[in-house]
Design an enzyme around this catalytic site. Structure first.
Site, PDB file in Angstrom:
ATOM      1  N   TYR A   4      41.252  32.022  44.669  1.00  0.00           N
ATOM      2  CA  TYR A   4      40.042  31.613  43.941  1.00  0.00           C
ATOM      3  C   TYR A   4      39.821  30.107  44.063  1.00  0.00           C
ATOM      4  CZ  TYR A   4      36.807  31.246  39.919  1.00  0.00           C
ATOM      5  OH  TYR A   4      35.735  30.985  39.102  1.00  0.00           O
TER       6      TYR A   4
ATOM      7  N   LYS B  44      36.739  28.274  46.189  1.00  0.00           N
ATOM      8  CA  LYS B  44      35.736  27.406  45.559  1.00  0.00           C
ATOM      9  C   LYS B  44      35.772  25.999  46.160  1.00  0.00           C
ATOM     10  CE  LYS B  44      33.802  30.168  42.533  1.00  0.00           C
ATOM     11  NZ  LYS B  44      32.366  30.489  42.515  1.00  0.00           N
TER      12      LYS B  44
HETATM   13  P1  NAD Z   1      31.338  37.907  36.786  1.00  0.00           P
HETATM   14  O1  NAD Z   1      32.445  38.613  37.469  1.00  0.00           O
HETATM   15  O2  NAD Z   1      30.811  38.490  35.522  1.00  0.00           O
HETATM   16  O3  NAD Z   1      30.095  37.707  37.769  1.00  0.00           O
HETATM   17  C1  NAD Z   1      30.238  37.604  39.157  1.00  0.00           C
HETATM   18  C2  NAD Z   1      29.185  38.490  39.815  1.00  0.00           C
HETATM   19  O4  NAD Z   1      29.260  38.343  41.236  1.00  0.00           O
HETATM   20  C3  NAD Z   1      29.391  39.975  39.514  1.00  0.00           C
HETATM   21  O5  NAD Z   1      28.180  40.549  39.077  1.00  0.00           O
HETATM   22  C4  NAD Z   1      29.840  40.547  40.860  1.00  0.00           C
HETATM   23  O6  NAD Z   1      29.487  41.920  40.996  1.00  0.00           O
HETATM   24  C5  NAD Z   1      29.130  39.636  41.823  1.00  0.00           C
HETATM   25  N1  NAD Z   1      29.727  39.590  43.155  1.00  0.00           N
HETATM   26  C6  NAD Z   1      31.025  39.391  43.475  1.00  0.00           C
HETATM   27  N2  NAD Z   1      31.189  39.412  44.809  1.00  0.00           N
HETATM   28  C7  NAD Z   1      29.947  39.603  45.342  1.00  0.00           C
HETATM   29  C8  NAD Z   1      29.459  39.722  46.659  1.00  0.00           C
HETATM   30  N3  NAD Z   1      30.272  39.629  47.729  1.00  0.00           N
HETATM   31  N4  NAD Z   1      28.128  39.943  46.858  1.00  0.00           N
HETATM   32  C9  NAD Z   1      27.282  40.026  45.792  1.00  0.00           C
HETATM   33  N5  NAD Z   1      27.701  39.935  44.519  1.00  0.00           N
HETATM   34  C10 NAD Z   1      29.021  39.728  44.295  1.00  0.00           C
HETATM   35  O7  NAD Z   1      31.837  36.402  36.549  1.00  0.00           O
HETATM   36  P2  NAD Z   1      31.111  35.169  35.834  1.00  0.00           P
HETATM   37  O8  NAD Z   1      32.019  34.660  34.801  1.00  0.00           O
HETATM   38  O9  NAD Z   1      29.728  35.515  35.479  1.00  0.00           O
HETATM   39  O10 NAD Z   1      31.114  34.119  37.022  1.00  0.00           O
HETATM   40  C11 NAD Z   1      29.926  33.776  37.732  1.00  0.00           C
HETATM   41  C12 NAD Z   1      30.195  32.575  38.611  1.00  0.00           C
HETATM   42  O11 NAD Z   1      30.567  31.451  37.803  1.00  0.00           O
HETATM   43  C13 NAD Z   1      31.329  32.793  39.606  1.00  0.00           C
HETATM   44  O12 NAD Z   1      31.005  32.167  40.822  1.00  0.00           O
HETATM   45  C14 NAD Z   1      32.500  32.097  38.951  1.00  0.00           C
HETATM   46  O13 NAD Z   1      33.438  31.638  39.894  1.00  0.00           O
HETATM   47  C15 NAD Z   1      31.805  30.947  38.242  1.00  0.00           C
HETATM   48  N6  NAD Z   1      32.610  30.427  37.106  1.00  0.00           N
HETATM   49  C16 NAD Z   1      32.693  31.122  35.933  1.00  0.00           C
HETATM   50  C17 NAD Z   1      33.459  30.605  34.897  1.00  0.00           C
HETATM   51  C18 NAD Z   1      33.569  31.283  33.560  1.00  0.00           C
HETATM   52  O14 NAD Z   1      34.251  30.765  32.674  1.00  0.00           O
HETATM   53  N7  NAD Z   1      32.915  32.401  33.303  1.00  0.00           N
HETATM   54  C19 NAD Z   1      34.160  29.405  35.071  1.00  0.00           C
HETATM   55  C20 NAD Z   1      34.070  28.746  36.294  1.00  0.00           C
HETATM   56  C21 NAD Z   1      33.273  29.265  37.303  1.00  0.00           C
END
Ligand code: NAD
Length: 315
Positions: A146, A150
């Site tokens: 991960y 990123k």
């Molecule tokens: P989440 O798992 O709920 O959402 C991620 C979404 O991406 C899901 O709907 C999944 O089905 C989709 N996805 C994954 N691989 C895919 C692909 N190859 N093609 C199309 N869709 C795909 O997670 P989240 O917490 O909503 O995270 C969203 C973004 O924010 C991510 O990039 C994550 O790295 C980033 N992020 C989140 C947090 C947090 O605290 N929630 C912190 C840092 C970064």
């Protein structure tokens, strides 16, 4: 009115973004392969004017008819349990997916925003973490899939910015929580709520003295919108700087739910960050942003959601 592509739009953060951009009068194309997202997160949007859901894996060629003004790249599993379940998919979506989605932005002349993460800082040697800190990441550890995906995504974004002159933004998101998280997604807050509402023990990894800083999702969405509309092209931290230990997070969830569950301790996973706290001086300065919701307010708002998800009432 802008036409916006949101990858990962059926996920936790992506679904809030879809709603915000629609509410602000824009058209939204939500693209997701539903690996960790759910259609129920966007069920209320599917009938709305200007909303289109496309089920597609962004690591494959992407074709979107028509213009796009903005591309928000949020597709990627994000829970520590996903790191072991979907290691290859995470590396692919961060690398190949980011490349494909940047290609769409370049082709359409759209502004591109990357969802990056505080995990770029790894197990940090400085606390709080400013954007200028380069991080302490173990590339071959279980979290490396991960963190490195990123970091690669950030490098690719800056390459498209410098070489192809794509108009890019990078947000480094710190632990965010709120409605639309899957109760069983393995992250700290959904796990604590689920356990507390079921009357089960709350499992804390290690001795729970490692720190986290938890940001409510509406504050993150506001920060992202401000960054998108700013002229700032280097990474910006968005998170809540109120730092607390993991045990304190568990205790707050117990207080919020009124649960009489106990806290129990489990073996600490490898490379778990010992501290995590955003330095948000840059966001304050260039975006005029700081969080508006305190952790206790955010946990109360989140409680109602998890109660509804579990069809249960707090004991
Ligand atoms: P989440 O798992 O709920 O959402 C991620 C979404 O991406 C899901 O709907 C999944 O089905 C989709 N996805 C994954 N691989 C895919 C692909 N190859 N093609 C199309 N869709 C795909 O997670 P989240 O917490 O909503 O995270 C969203 C973004 O924010 C991510 O990039 C994550 O790295 C980033 N992020 C989140 C947090 C947090 O605290 N929630 C912190 C840092 C970064």
């Amino acid at each position: 009115m802008r036409r916006v592509l949101i990858t990962g739009g059926a996920g936790f953060i992506g679904s809030h973004l879809c709603r915000r951009f629609l509410d602000d009068g824009n058209e939204v194309v939500c693209m997701d392969n539903l690996l960790t997202g759910r259609l129920e997160n966007i069920a209320d949007l599917s009938g709305r004017d200007g909303f289109l859901f496309v089920k597609h894996d962004v690591t494959n060629f992407i074709h979107i008819p028509g213009d796009l003004d903005v591309v928000l790249h949020f597709a990627s599993p994000a829970s520590p349990t996903d790191f072991e379940k979907f290691p290859i998919q995470i590396l692919k979506v961060g690398a190949l997916g980011t490349h494909k989605v940047l290609g769409v932005a370049k082709d359409k002349g759209a502004r591109f925003l990357l969802a990056s993460t505080s995990e770029c800082y790894g197990d940090p040697e400085v606390n709080p973490q400013p954007e200028g800190y380069w991080g302490n990441v173990n590339p071959i550890g279980i979290r490396g899939v991960y963190d490195e995906a990123k970091r690669f995504a950030e490098a690719m974004t800056m390459a498209y910015h410098r070489y192809h002159r794509v108009d890019t933004r990078i947000v480094r998101i710190f632990n965010t929580y709120g409605p639309a998280m899957r109760p069983d997604d393995g992250r700290m807050i959904p796990t604590f709520f689920t356990q507390a509402l079921r009357g089960e023990d709350l499992t804390v990894f290690g001795d729970g003295s490692q720190t986290r800083s938890i940001n409510y999702v509406s504050d993150l969405i506001e920060g992202i919108c401000r960054l998108l509309d700013s002229d700032y092209t280097d990474p910006v931290n968005i998170g809540n700087p109120e730092e607390m230990t993991v045990v304190e997070v568990a205790e707050r969830v117990l207080r919020t739910t009124g649960s009489r569950s106990q806290i129990v301790f489990r073996e600490l996973p490898a490379d778990d960050p010992k501290v995590r706290r955003p330095d948000i001086r840059l966001a304050e300065k260039v975006l005029g942003w700081s969080p508006a919701i305190t952790p206790d307010e955010g946990l109360n708002l989140t409680l109602r959601y998890f109660e509804a998800q579990m069809g249960s009432r707090s004991s």
